[in-house]
Design a protein around this motif. Structure first.
Motif, short mmCIF file in Angstrom:
data_model
loop_
_atom_site.label_atom_id
_atom_site.label_comp_id
_atom_site.label_asym_id
_atom_site.label_seq_id
_atom_site.Cartn_x
_atom_site.Cartn_y
_atom_site.Cartn_z
N SER A 19 0.79 -1.23 0.00
CA SER A 19 0.00 0.00 0.00
C SER A 19 0.83 1.28 0.00
CB SER A 19 -0.93 0.02 1.23
OG SER A 19 -0.17 0.17 2.42
N PRO A 41 -6.27 4.05 0.05
CA PRO A 41 -6.87 2.78 0.49
C PRO A 41 -7.79 2.15 -0.54
CG PRO A 41 -6.89 4.38 2.28
CD PRO A 41 -6.42 5.11 1.06
N ILE A 42 -8.54 2.97 -1.29
CA ILE A 42 -9.47 2.41 -2.27
C ILE A 42 -8.73 1.68 -3.38
CG2 ILE A 42 -9.58 4.50 -3.70
CD1 ILE A 42 -12.59 3.91 -4.06
N GLU A 45 -7.57 -1.68 -1.88
CA GLU A 45 -8.71 -2.59 -1.76
C GLU A 45 -9.06 -3.23 -3.11
OE1 GLU A 45 -11.75 -0.26 0.03
OE2 GLU A 45 -10.74 -0.13 1.97
N SER A 46 -8.78 -2.53 -4.20
CA SER A 46 -9.04 -3.10 -5.52
C SER A 46 -7.99 -4.13 -5.92
CB SER A 46 -9.09 -1.99 -6.57
OG SER A 46 -7.80 -1.45 -6.83
N LEU A 98 -6.26 -6.15 -3.55
CA LEU A 98 -6.26 -7.30 -2.65
C LEU A 98 -6.95 -8.53 -3.22
CD1 LEU A 98 -6.84 -5.61 0.85
CD2 LEU A 98 -4.70 -6.47 -0.12
N LEU A 125 -5.78 -4.04 6.54
CA LEU A 125 -5.72 -4.46 5.16
C LEU A 125 -5.05 -5.82 5.03
CD1 LEU A 125 -4.70 -1.14 3.35
CD2 LEU A 125 -6.90 -2.30 3.22
N SER A 162 -7.26 -8.60 6.29
CA SER A 162 -8.46 -8.82 5.50
C SER A 162 -8.25 -9.80 4.35
CB SER A 162 -8.97 -7.48 4.93
OG SER A 162 -8.12 -7.00 3.91
N VAL A 163 -7.00 -9.95 3.90
CA VAL A 163 -6.73 -10.85 2.77
C VAL A 163 -5.95 -12.09 3.19
CG1 VAL A 163 -4.54 -9.80 2.09
CG2 VAL A 163 -5.99 -10.87 0.35
#
Length: 237
Positions: free
Chosen positions: A163, A168-169, A172-173, A175, A197, A200-201
């Motif tokens: 990152s 952040p957006i 998130e695309s 991940l 982040l 989350s993955v």
């Protein structure tokens, strides 16, 4: 099946004291591991040593059961271990397409197929193939860096500071691509300072402090209760 296995890996720069000590880490095919820890804990040194960019001071690194020669990045890539470094290491004056072609291990039809498959993960790059890498946005550069790694069909994909410099957006695309790569059978190790982040993955989290593993846990468990992670970062038992 174990894709990446580090046994007693000790690493550091120059002749000084090692900053990673006796690291034992195994990552299975299809698994994403978040390698976490405070600044200076040895995360980047671990990845660059696994990738052969830094000679080991001790221990071993194996991919699919085959040992990788210390300090030999070419041998690591040939074994299927590919690193996306924190600076992305793109050829900034070359186009997106040229960066991808340089990474493709084969020429001709197979090379085109590998590039097309990598770009399928990042449709936004299709209209940027003739643009110099240095003229891409930060998010596009990160997409290109990952796509270039995927062109090499990695068995083990290492990503350092995914990152860095990105909104952040955008992260998130990206991940879901890592999840897709793992689901296809690769092992993925991600170093990421943004804890939420990373968790989350990831399937599993490994925390380094002063070059040693102090915590290993299921990522979803840590996401639900951050207390063990907070204590590990603070150096508390």
């Amino acid at each position: 099946m174990t894709a990446l296995h580090c046994e007693g890996m000790t690493a550091g720069h120059g002749t000084g004291s090692p900053c990673v000590r006796d690291l034992d880490l195994s990552v299975s095919e299809g698994e994403i591991v978040a390698l976490m820890g405070p600044n200076g804990s040895g995360k980047t040194t671990s990845l660059t040593t696994m990738a052969g960019l830094l000679p080991r001071k001790g221990g071993s690194v194996s991919v699919g059961g085959h040992r990788i020669r210390s300090g030999n990045a070419r041998a690591a890539v040939q074994a299927g271990l590919v690193l996306v470094p924190d600076d992305r290491a793109l050829f900034r004056r070359l186009t997106t397409e040229q960066n991808l072609r340089l990474a493709a291990p084969r020429r001709g039809h197979r090379s085109k197929e590998l590039i097309d498959n990598a770009i399928d993960h990042f449709p936004a790059l299709r209209s940027r193939m003739k643009v110099a890498a240095g003229d891409l946005s930060g998010g596009e550069q990160q997409m290109l860096a990952i796509a270039r790694a995927l062109v090499q069909t990695p068995k083990v994909l290492l990503l350092d500071e995914l990152s860095m410099g990105l909104a952040p957006i955008v992260v998130e695309s990206i991940l879901p691509v890592l999840r897709s790569v793992a689901d296809a059978g690769a092992a993925v190790v991600i170093v990421e300072q943004h804890v939420h982040l990373a968790l989350s993955v990831a399937d599993r989290a490994v925390v380094l402090v002063h070059g040693q593993i102090v915590l290993e846990a299921d990522a979803s468990s840590l996401a639900a209760d951050m207390t063990p992670l907070e204590r590990a970062y603070l150096g508390q038992d």
